[in-house]
Design a protein around this motif. Structure first.
Motif, mmCIF file in Angstrom:
data_model
loop_
_atom_site.group_PDB
_atom_site.id
_atom_site.type_symbol
_atom_site.label_atom_id
_atom_site.label_comp_id
_atom_site.label_asym_id
_atom_site.label_seq_id
_atom_site.Cartn_x
_atom_site.Cartn_y
_atom_site.Cartn_z
ATOM 1 N N VAL A 97 0.841 -1.196 0.000
ATOM 2 C CA VAL A 97 0.000 0.000 0.000
ATOM 3 C C VAL A 97 0.876 1.246 0.000
ATOM 4 C CG1 VAL A 97 -1.727 1.304 1.300
ATOM 5 C CG2 VAL A 97 -1.888 -1.189 1.152
ATOM 6 N N GLY A 98 1.921 1.241 0.817
ATOM 7 C CA GLY A 98 2.857 2.362 0.870
ATOM 8 C C GLY A 98 3.952 2.249 -0.180
ATOM 9 N N GLY A 99 4.735 3.330 -0.307
ATOM 10 C CA GLY A 99 5.629 3.474 -1.453
ATOM 11 C C GLY A 99 6.952 2.756 -1.374
ATOM 12 N N SER A 144 3.158 -7.484 -8.025
ATOM 13 C CA SER A 144 3.930 -7.801 -6.833
ATOM 14 C C SER A 144 4.765 -6.613 -6.384
ATOM 15 C CB SER A 144 4.832 -9.002 -7.090
ATOM 16 O OG SER A 144 5.859 -8.670 -8.009
ATOM 17 N N LEU A 145 5.443 -6.786 -5.269
ATOM 18 C CA LEU A 145 6.317 -5.758 -4.712
ATOM 19 C C LEU A 145 7.433 -5.368 -5.675
ATOM 20 C CD1 LEU A 145 6.827 -4.259 -1.957
ATOM 21 C CD2 LEU A 145 8.308 -6.182 -1.333
ATOM 22 N N VAL A 146 7.815 -6.290 -6.554
ATOM 23 C CA VAL A 146 8.909 -6.040 -7.493
ATOM 24 C C VAL A 146 8.414 -5.885 -8.928
ATOM 25 C CG1 VAL A 146 10.668 -7.118 -6.075
ATOM 26 C CG2 VAL A 146 9.335 -8.534 -7.636
ATOM 27 N N ASP A 147 7.121 -5.740 -9.101
ATOM 28 C CA ASP A 147 6.546 -5.502 -10.429
ATOM 29 C C ASP A 147 5.159 -4.889 -10.242
ATOM 30 O OD1 ASP A 147 5.921 -5.428 -13.103
ATOM 31 O OD2 ASP A 147 6.074 -7.593 -13.435
ATOM 32 N N GLY A 190 10.888 2.452 -3.258
ATOM 33 C CA GLY A 190 11.389 1.304 -4.006
ATOM 34 C C GLY A 190 12.769 1.544 -4.576
ATOM 35 N N ASN A 191 12.992 2.742 -5.031
ATOM 36 C CA ASN A 191 14.271 3.115 -5.637
ATOM 37 C C ASN A 191 15.400 3.161 -4.616
ATOM 38 O OD1 ASN A 191 15.676 4.343 -8.059
ATOM 39 N ND2 ASN A 191 15.950 6.005 -6.606
ATOM 40 N N VAL A 192 15.091 3.536 -3.380
ATOM 41 C CA VAL A 192 16.137 3.777 -2.393
ATOM 42 C C VAL A 192 16.224 2.684 -1.327
ATOM 43 C CG1 VAL A 192 16.259 6.274 -2.679
ATOM 44 C CG2 VAL A 192 14.503 5.316 -1.184
ATOM 45 N N GLU A 193 15.090 2.160 -0.872
ATOM 46 C CA GLU A 193 15.090 1.176 0.197
ATOM 47 C C GLU A 193 14.971 -0.256 -0.321
ATOM 48 O OE1 GLU A 193 15.657 2.286 3.595
ATOM 49 O OE2 GLU A 193 16.300 3.740 2.085
ATOM 50 N N THR A 194 13.981 -0.507 -1.158
ATOM 51 C CA THR A 194 13.801 -1.859 -1.684
ATOM 52 C C THR A 194 14.984 -2.277 -2.534
ATOM 53 O OG1 THR A 194 11.426 -1.429 -1.663
ATOM 54 C CG2 THR A 194 12.178 -3.379 -2.854
ATOM 55 N N SER A 195 15.554 -1.346 -3.279
ATOM 56 C CA SER A 195 16.724 -1.684 -4.098
ATOM 57 C C SER A 195 17.864 -2.201 -3.233
ATOM 58 C CB SER A 195 17.182 -0.467 -4.907
ATOM 59 O OG SER A 195 17.715 0.548 -4.071
ATOM 60 N N GLN A 196 18.052 -1.611 -2.061
ATOM 61 C CA GLN A 196 19.118 -2.069 -1.175
ATOM 62 C C GLN A 196 18.845 -3.478 -0.645
ATOM 63 O OE1 GLN A 196 21.565 -0.190 -1.792
ATOM 64 N NE2 GLN A 196 21.951 1.144 -0.040
#
Length: 524
Positions: A278-280, A322-325, A335-341
Motif C-alpha cells: 500500500v505504501g511506497g 507484486s512488490l517487485v513488479d 522502491g528506488n532507495v530502500e527496496t533496491s538495497q
C-alpha cells in the motif's frame, strides 16, 4: 556480411574514451547545477546508448540510476518521434523512470545526413523536490499522484525549441522552482556536451569504426561475465529477506529469490515475493534489474566494461502486481532507495551459497533518506534532501568500511557548511557510531549518527529500513546494529518509526542513527 574488427589496443582505448566522455558530461552537470543534492552530493548519472537502445558506456555514478536507464530510452523511442535538436524528459516510474524525484533526460544524437539517431545520451538526476504531499517528495503516500508531479515521456525541446508550456507546468508543481529549473538546464548542458563528443569522434574515426568498437566491447563484457558465471557451481540458489513495513503498518514484506546459474547465464526469479504494498516501497522491474546486474558486476573482473554485454547475462522473472513488479498507480518513492538495497542483500545471500568466499555480508541495507522544507524569510520555499551513510558489510578478505554509501547509491555527504547556509538548521553532531558494525573475523563497518537542530518551523520526512531488523553477517559473522530515528523536544526523546513525516519547531533536534554492516567469519 562479416563484422568489421578493431584491434584490441584500439578497443581498450575507446573503452576508456566512452567512459571519460560520460564522466566529463557528469562534471558539466554537477558544476552547472545549484542544488546541493546534485552539486555537492553528486546524485546523478550519465550514460550512452547505441542506435538500438543498448548500453554502450556509463560513468561510475549511481547503480540504481544506470541499471534502469535503458527503460527510459525504450520508453522515449516507443512514445516519441525524435528529430535533431529534440530533448525528451520523463520521471514516470511506469514509463521509463524509477521514482518521481529522479528526472531523466534523453537526447538523440544525429550524425550529418542521418534520418535516425546514432546514439541516445541520457542523464538522470535526483531533484530535491518534485511536488507531492511533503517537502522532498519522499514521504510515504498511498498512491503515485500523492508522491509528486508525474511526467510521462514528452518533448522538453522540439528541434531545439524549449517547450515553455511544459517548463511552466513543471515549475508550478514543485517547491523551490527556481532551483529546479537551473538543475534541469544543467542536465540539458550535460547532454549537449556528450552529443558534441560523440559527433566529433564519428567525424574523426568514422561511424563504422565506432559501431565495431561498441559491438566488440559488448561481446567482450558478455564473454568475461559468462566465464565468471561458469566458474560458479550450476544450480538454483534460494534466499529471502524482508522489508520491515510500508509506512502504513503493513509488513513484514517478503522479497524471495530463486537464482539459477547455468551455462554462463543467470536467471533471477522473484515471483515468490509479496504482493505490491500500500505504501511506497514498491520497486519497478527496472530497479530490480539494476540490483541484479549490479550484484553480478561486483563478482566480475574490475576492468570489465559496463555495457549491454553484462545485461545479456541476466534473465529477470517477476510477477505483475507484486512488490517487485507493481501496477500503476502503486506508489514507489521508497522502491528506488530502500527496496533496491534489500534486493541487493537478497542477491548476495543467494550468491553466497554458490561463492561463499566472494559474497559480502549485508551492508546497512538502507539509504536513510532525510528530507525537510519550509519557507524562507522572504516567503520563498526551500527543500533539502540527502541520504545518510551507514556501514558496509565485511568480506572474507577485509573489514567493512564505516560511514559510507553502499551498493545502489554512490553519493557523497552534504557538507555541513552547505546545509547550514542553505537552510535554517544547525548540524549539532556528525560522527561514526563506534561499535555498530557486526563482529567477526572481519568486522562490519560502523554506521553514523547525525543530529540536526531546526532553527525555524520545518516539515520533515524520513524514509529508512533496518530499524527493527539487523543487517546479517556472513559465514558466522555477527549482525550490524539496527538504525534509529528520534526527535529531542523540550528535554524529551520521542522515538519515531523508520518511515515518518513530522513537524519540527525551533529548537527541536532530529537524531538519525544509521545501521552498521554485518561482520564476516567467526572470531578465533
Amino acid at each position: 556480411m562479416p563484422r568489421r574488427r578493431v584491434d584490441p589496443v584500439r578497443q581498450e582505448v575507446f573503452h576508456h574514451l566512452y567512459s571519460a566522455w560520460c564522466e566529463e558530461a557528469g562534471v558539466r552537470l554537477q558544476r552547472s547545477a545549484i542544488s546541493p543534492n546534485i552539486r555537492e552530493r553528486a546524485d546523478f548519472s550519465v550514460a550512452v546508448f547505441d542506435r538500438r537502445g543498448a548500453l554502450v558506456a556509463q560513468a561510475a555514478h549511481i547503480p540504481v540510476h544506470l541499471g534502469s536507464a535503458g527503460d527510459a530510452v525504450a520508453a522515449v523511442r516507443a512514445e516519441l518521434e525524435l528529430r535533431p535538436g529534440d530533448v525528451a524528459i520523463l520521471n514516470d516510474p511506469y514509463a521509463g523512470g524509477t521514482h518521481l524525484p529522479d528526472v531523466t533526460m534523453v537526447r538523440p544524437v544525429f550524425l550529418p545526413g542521418a534520418r535516425s539517431p546514432e546514439w541516445f545520451v541520457v542523464n538522470r538526476a535526483h531533484h530535491a523536490d518534485v511536488g507531492g504531499a511533503a517537502p522532498g517528495s519522499m514521504a510515504i503516500a498511498a498512491d503515485l499522484h500523492a508522491e509528486g508531479f508525474v511526467v510521462p515521456p514528452v518533448h522538453l525541446r522540439r528541434r531545439g525549441v524549449l517547450q515553455r508550456d511544459l517548463w511552466r507546468l513543471f515549475a508550478r508543481n514543485v517547491r523551490g522552482a527556481d532551483e529546479r529549473l537551473v538543475d534541469l538546464a544543467a542536465q540539458e548542458a550535460s547532454l549537449a556536451q556528450l552529443d558534441r563528443r560523440l559527433a566529433a569522434a564519428a567525424a574523426e574515426h568514422g561511424v563504422a569504426t565506432l559501431r565495431a568498437v561498441q559491438d566488440q566491447l559488448a561481446d567482450h563484457a558478455e564473454r568475461a561475465g559468462a566465464a565468471m558465471l561458469r566458474g560458479l557451481p550450476a544450480g538454483t540458489y534460494r534466499a529471502a529477506d524482508v522489508l520491515e513495513d510500508d509506512g502504513f503498518g503493513h509488513g513484514p514484506l517478503r522479497l524471495a529469490l530463486a537464482l539459477t546459474l547455468r551455462g554462463g547465464r543467470a536467471t533471477f526469479d522473484w515471483t515468490a515475493s509479496s504482493d505490491a504494498a500500500v505504501g511506497g516501497v514498491n520497486a519497478n522491474r527496472g530497479i530490480v534489474l539494476a540490483a541484479c546486474v549490479y550484484a553480478l558486476r561486483c563478482l566480475c573482473p574490475g576492468r570489465l566494461p559496463m555495457n549491454d554485454g553484462v545485461f545479456r547475462l541476466v534473465r529477470l522473472v517477476t510477477r505483475p502486481g507484486s512488490l517487485v513488479d507493481p501496477r500503476s498507480p502503486s506508489p514507489v518513492a521508497g522502491g528506488n532507495v530502500e527496496t533496491s538495497q534489500r534486493l541487493v542483500d537478497v542477491v548476495f545471500a543467494a550468491l553466497a551459497k554458490a561463492a561463499p568466499e566472494r559474497a559480502p555480508a549485508a551492508s546497512a541495507g538502507t539509504m536513510s533518506n532525510f528530507s525537510f522544507g519550509g519557507r524562507r524569510a522572504d516567503g520563498g520555499e526551500f527543500t533539502s534532501y540527502e541520504t545518510i551513510p551507514g556501514g558496509a558489510g565485511a568480506t572474507a578478505q577485509r573489514a567493512g568500511q564505516a560511514a559510507i554509501q553502499t551498493h545502489m547509491t554512490n553519493t557523497r555527504n552534504t557538507p555541513i557548511e552547505e546545509l547550514e547556509h542553505r537552510a535554517p538548521v544547525r548540524v549539532v553532531a556528525l560522527s561514526v557510531r563506534r561499535g555498530s558494525g557486526g563482529a567477526g573475523a572481519q568486522r562490519g563497518g560502523d554506521g553514523m549518527r547525525k543530529v540536526v537542530e531546526a532553527l525555524a518551523p520545518l516539515r520533515a520526512s524520513f524514509l529508512g529500513e533496518r530499524h527493527r531488523t539487523r543487517p546479517p553477517g556472513a559465514r558466522g559473522g555477527g549482525a550490524g546494529a539496527p538504525g534509529a530515528l528520534c526527535v529531542l523536544r523540550r528535554g524529551r526523546r520521542v522515538r519515531l518509526p523508520a518511515k515518518a513525516t513530522f513537524a519540527l519547531q525551533p529548537g527541536d533536534r532530529v537524531v538519525i542513527d544509521t545501521p552498521g554492516g554485518g561482520g564476516c567469519g567467526r572470531r578465533r
